[in-house]
Scaffold this active site. Structure first.
Site, PDB file in Angstrom:
ATOM      1  N   ASN A   8       0.802  -1.224   0.000  1.00 31.71           N
ATOM      2  CA  ASN A   8       0.000   0.000   0.000  1.00 31.71           C
ATOM      3  C   ASN A   8       0.836   1.276   0.000  1.00 31.71           C
ATOM      4  O   ASN A   8       0.294   2.369   0.055  1.00 31.71           O
ATOM      5  CB  ASN A   8      -0.992  -0.004   1.171  1.00 31.71           C
ATOM      6  N   CYS A   9       2.156   1.154  -0.069  1.00 32.34           N
ATOM      7  CA  CYS A   9       3.045   2.318  -0.117  1.00 32.34           C
ATOM      8  C   CYS A   9       3.029   2.916  -1.531  1.00 32.34           C
ATOM      9  O   CYS A   9       3.248   2.216  -2.516  1.00 32.34           O
ATOM     10  CB  CYS A   9       4.465   1.884   0.261  1.00 32.34           C
ATOM     11  N   ASN A  10       2.774   4.228  -1.628  1.00 30.78           N
ATOM     12  CA  ASN A  10       2.702   4.880  -2.942  1.00 30.78           C
ATOM     13  C   ASN A  10       4.008   4.787  -3.721  1.00 30.78           C
ATOM     14  O   ASN A  10       3.998   4.630  -4.940  1.00 30.78           O
ATOM     15  CB  ASN A  10       2.279   6.343  -2.792  1.00 30.78           C
ATOM     16  N   LYS A  13       4.238   1.360  -5.142  1.00 29.48           N
ATOM     17  CA  LYS A  13       3.302   1.239  -6.268  1.00 29.48           C
ATOM     18  C   LYS A  13       3.896   1.851  -7.533  1.00 29.48           C
ATOM     19  O   LYS A  13       3.840   1.257  -8.601  1.00 29.48           O
ATOM     20  CB  LYS A  13       1.976   1.924  -5.940  1.00 29.48           C
TER      21      LYS A  13
END
Length: 115
Positions: A8-10, A13
């Site tokens: 879930n880390c931008n 991603k």
């Protein structure tokens, strides 16, 4: 190729999208689920420096007590804190052929290192 991070880390991603778009199919190691070893953290610290591997700009670091923060003075103490608080690891870390080659994400750095 292995990409270490949390899904879930931008930044993770962005890195994964870039890798996919550029023809790479890395294995993903979610260190929230699979964990991380002191040995692996020490390897990364040898490559990037413990000050880089320890993400002091992130929420996890900022939530640690001042006592814990002040006790991080070298690689050994950084690794100890990162083992207990793996969300404080700068991410992603990309390994190619078992060697850490990239940390965080920058399109320019990824292009230079991987193309």
């Amino acid at each position: 190729m292995i990409v270490y991070g949390i899904p879930n880390c931008n930044t993770v991603k962005k890195a994964r999208v870039w890798l996919d778009e550029n023809g790479f199919s890395p294995e993903f190691h979610d260190f929230k689920k699979k964990g991380i070893t002191a040995e692996k953290l020490s390897e990364w610290c040898e490559v990037f420096g413990w000050e880089v591997v320890l993400n002091k700009k992130g929420t996890t670091w900022k939530k640690l007590s001042p006592e814990v923060q002040q006790n991080v003075i070298d690689q050994k103490t950084a690794v100890e804190v990162l083992l207990q608080n793996n969300s404080a690891i700068k991410r992603p870390v990309v390994e190619v052929d078992g060697r850490a080659v990239l940390i965080s994400f920058s399109e320019e750095q990824y292009s230079a290192a991987l193309k």
